[in-house]
Design an enzyme around this catalytic site. Structure first.
Site, PDB file in Angstrom:
ATOM      1  N   GLY A 166      -3.398  -5.259  -1.095  1.00  0.00           N
ATOM      2  CA  GLY A 166      -3.747  -4.697   0.210  1.00  0.00           C
ATOM      3  C   GLY A 166      -2.992  -5.399   1.318  1.00  0.00           C
ATOM      4  N   GLY A 185      -2.377  -7.753   3.768  1.00  0.00           N
ATOM      5  CA  GLY A 185      -2.956  -9.052   4.114  1.00  0.00           C
ATOM      6  C   GLY A 185      -2.667  -9.450   5.548  1.00  0.00           C
ATOM      7  NE  ARG A 186       3.279 -10.571   5.814  1.00  0.00           N
ATOM      8  CZ  ARG A 186       4.472 -11.096   5.907  1.00  0.00           C
ATOM      9  NH1 ARG A 186       4.748 -11.919   6.884  1.00  0.00           N
ATOM     10  NH2 ARG A 186       5.400 -10.809   5.024  1.00  0.00           N
ATOM     11  CE  LYS A 196       6.254  -7.299   6.100  1.00  0.00           C
ATOM     12  NZ  LYS A 196       7.303  -6.652   5.303  1.00  0.00           N
ATOM     13  NE  ARG A 243       6.310  -1.349   7.097  1.00  0.00           N
ATOM     14  CZ  ARG A 243       6.271  -2.175   6.065  1.00  0.00           C
ATOM     15  NH1 ARG A 243       7.255  -3.026   5.857  1.00  0.00           N
ATOM     16  NH2 ARG A 243       5.263  -2.148   5.228  1.00  0.00           N
ATOM     17  NE  ARG A 300       1.583  -0.087   0.398  1.00  0.00           N
ATOM     18  CZ  ARG A 300       2.282  -0.988   1.060  1.00  0.00           C
ATOM     19  NH1 ARG A 300       3.070  -1.795   0.393  1.00  0.00           N
ATOM     20  NH2 ARG A 300       2.188  -1.106   2.361  1.00  0.00           N
ATOM     21  CG  ASP A 313       2.817  -4.754  -4.154  1.00  0.00           C
ATOM     22  OD1 ASP A 313       3.296  -5.064  -5.257  1.00  0.00           O
ATOM     23  OD2 ASP A 313       2.847  -5.506  -3.172  1.00  0.00           O
TER      24      ASP A 313
HETATM   25  P1  AMP Z   1       5.119  -8.555   0.165  1.00  0.00           P
HETATM   26  O1  AMP Z   1       5.783  -9.361  -0.898  1.00  0.00           O
HETATM   27  O2  AMP Z   1       5.625  -8.813   1.550  1.00  0.00           O
HETATM   28  O3  AMP Z   1       5.088  -7.100  -0.161  1.00  0.00           O
HETATM   29  O4  AMP Z   1       3.605  -9.059   0.207  1.00  0.00           O
HETATM   30  C1  AMP Z   1       2.770  -9.059  -0.909  1.00  0.00           C
HETATM   31  C2  AMP Z   1       1.329  -9.175  -0.474  1.00  0.00           C
HETATM   32  O5  AMP Z   1       1.079 -10.428   0.175  1.00  0.00           O
HETATM   33  C3  AMP Z   1       0.886  -8.108   0.507  1.00  0.00           C
HETATM   34  O6  AMP Z   1      -0.408  -7.759   0.160  1.00  0.00           O
HETATM   35  C4  AMP Z   1       0.936  -8.813   1.838  1.00  0.00           C
HETATM   36  O7  AMP Z   1       0.064  -8.229   2.772  1.00  0.00           O
HETATM   37  C5  AMP Z   1       0.520 -10.221   1.463  1.00  0.00           C
HETATM   38  N1  AMP Z   1       1.039 -11.240   2.389  1.00  0.00           N
HETATM   39  C6  AMP Z   1       2.321 -11.653   2.497  1.00  0.00           C
HETATM   40  N2  AMP Z   1       2.427 -12.611   3.445  1.00  0.00           N
HETATM   41  C7  AMP Z   1       1.184 -12.812   3.959  1.00  0.00           C
HETATM   42  C8  AMP Z   1       0.624 -13.670   4.971  1.00  0.00           C
HETATM   43  N3  AMP Z   1       1.385 -14.528   5.658  1.00  0.00           N
HETATM   44  N4  AMP Z   1      -0.698 -13.556   5.203  1.00  0.00           N
HETATM   45  C9  AMP Z   1      -1.473 -12.708   4.522  1.00  0.00           C
HETATM   46  N5  AMP Z   1      -1.013 -11.895   3.572  1.00  0.00           N
HETATM   47  C10 AMP Z   1       0.298 -11.923   3.277  1.00  0.00           C
HETATM   48 MG    MG Z   2       4.667  -5.320   0.252  1.00  0.00          MG
END
Ligand code: AMP
Ligand code: MG
Length: 484
Positions: free
Chosen positions: A88, A90-91, A111, A175, A182, A251
């Protein structure tokens, strides 16, 4: 028309169970660093309104309109091969959707907008360097004709966030995407065995991306084939540009066929199928040469999630889905041959010639992008500059002889080649230099200069040779980082 009145929210209305309502974080001093005015206008949004305090509130997540129904999306996913039933945003938050003047629906997504219930151990933040990287590379991809999410704006938050190399400016990327559905979104309900919700999600996805399938008897199977085709054609385009996504988890694999999540992505300089830039990809799972196999693997995960909607008999469903996946493999091979045939200026695809070219490049340190810039000269008879790209060319003369034979009109071939082979890509050393200046020297100059080049990637500009050259020989290999 005000910005708030432009926001629709079909996702919030139709996909209960797939999100939590969530607001962005408030910031000390939100400020617009970049606004993509042409994109704003294409969406029917007024750039002036986006630059106003109300607009910056929306683009940074600091103050969303009361009418919005912002949310954090839930999804699952295979990350580096291991399944997580709940990931999900996260940020990130989905602010809502905008309908453009042609009637197309676009997600507006932030984001770096603060922690959400899906943040796990993360701080919910993004910093300026990675936000600018996504802005730059996604704009480059759009200009190169590759389906991609687009960058609408980058805001700074006015505070600093601790990262590996110290405190960095906090930032938020706004964005735009055809949707944020996904493979992992389907996996979320499939993993819970919630078939009714899976069906609702499929209907929603079909309405958004494949409305002509809405009445089809075998809609789930045809949908799988459509996603497969879009993803296969997408990865073929990546391969033609030397683009390495870096984190092709399920994802990060869209239903729309758009490239998404420019974390550790990078363009390869010298050709090597084993090229990996990401610090966490120790095994090379997402190396350049593995991308075609991985996209099929991800499609197989979508197929698994859809099985109960494909046929009531699991055995029959597996048989049908397997056929679609093997057809997708054929579609990929064809798309790949077409991409490289265009790069060679050929009128008809010639897989042998293309495979021969890849074999020539092996262990030769050939700069992938420069090769196609210099090739027309060789076509016209002067092979010296092309030869100079190789450490020790072997078989080049034979290959060039075959190539010249395949081209009946070199001038026409060159015109076709110049239209598809970029002069300027976001080369790693230039990207690093630009992000460093922006993050640590408060200087957007190098970033803006590079952005201007990659937004017109096919047009050679005198005096801009620096942007077309590979990194100087003593430059260390760039390492990229995920989710920073
Ligand atoms: P990504 O590799 O950018 O697709 O991120 C994978 C997962 O990690 C996604 O669910 C993001 O929302 C979460 N995520 C990445 N960086 C952070 C962060 N700094 N804080 C919270 N969630 C994060
Ligand atoms: Mg991602």
């Amino acid at each position: 028309m005000s910005l708030s009145s432009r926001l629709d929210n079909s996702y919030a209305q139709e996909l209960a169970g797939l999100y939590v309502p969530w607001q962005g974080q408030e910031w000390p001093a939100p400020s617009l660093a970049l606004l993509n005015e042409p994109l704003a206008r294409a969406l029917g949004l007024d750039p002036g309104a986006l630059r106003s305090p109300e607009g910056v509130g929306l683009l940074s997540g600091h103050a969303l309109p009361d009418t919005a129904r912002p949310l954090a999306q839930a999804y699952a996913g295979h990350q580096f091969g291991g399944f997580s039933p709940q990931l999900g945003d996260g940020r990130a938050i989905l602010v809502g959707e905008v309908i453009d003047p042609d009637g197309a629906r676009w997600d507006i997504h932030l984001k770096g907008s603060g922690r959400t219930p899906f943040a796990r151990g993360g701080d919910g933040r993004a910093v300026l360097g990675p936000v600018l990287r996504e802005y730059l590379v996604s704009e480059a991809m759009a200009a190169l004709g590759v389906p991609t999410t687009r960058a609408l704006a980058a805001c700074t938050t006015g505070d600093r966030v601790l990262r590996q190399f110290g405190l960095e400016p906090g930032a938020v990327l706004a964005r735009v995407a055809a949707s944020h559905l996904r493979v992992g979104t389907f996996q979320f309900f499939a993993a819970r065995g919630e078939q009714d919700k899976l069906r609702l999600l499929l209907d929603y996805a079909i309405a958004r991306h494949d409305p002509d399938l809405s009445e089809a008897q075998d809609a789930a199977l045809q949908f799988l084939a459509r996603v497969g085709r879009r993803q296969a054609e997408l990865v073929a385009q990546w391969m033609g540009l030397g683009f390495i996504h870096g984190v092709m988890n399920t994802d990060n694999t869209t239903i729309s066929g758009e490239t998404i999540d420019y974390g550790p992505c990078a363009f390869m300089d010298s050709y090597d199928p084993a090229t990996v830039f990401s610090s966490i990809d120790q095994m090379g799972r997402y190396a350049y040469g593995n991308q075609p196999a991985i996209v099929l693997w991800n499609l197989a995960r979508l197929a698994e999630a859809l099985l109960p909607l494909i046929d009531t008999s699991e055995e029959r469903a597996i048989g049908q889905a397997s056929e679609v996946i093997s057809e997708t493999q054929t579609i990929y091979r064809r798309a790949w041959a077409e991409v490289f045939s265009r790069k060679l200026g050929l009128e008809a695809a010639d897989a042998d010639l293309i495979e021969g070219m890849h074999a020539l490049w092996e262990r030769q340190g050939v700069d992938f992008t420069r090769f196609f810039q210099i090739l027309p000269e060789a076509l016209h008879g002067n092979d010296a500059p092309l030869r100079a790209l190789f450490d020790a060319p072997s078989g080049l003369d034979d290959w060039l002889a075959r190539y010249r034979k395949a081209v009946s009109d070199p001038a026409a071939a060159e015109a076709r080649m110049r239209a598809v082979n970029p002069v300027y890509i976001p080369r790693n050393h230039l990207v690093e230099e630009a992000l460093h200046a922006a993050s640590f020297k408060d200087d957007m100059g190098p970033f803006n200069a590079l952005l201007e080049r990659v937004q017109k990637p096919f047009a050679h500009v005198d005096g801009m040779e620096r942007f077309a050259q590979p990194a100087p020989a003593d430059t260390p290999q760039v390492v990229t980082y995920c989710g920073t």
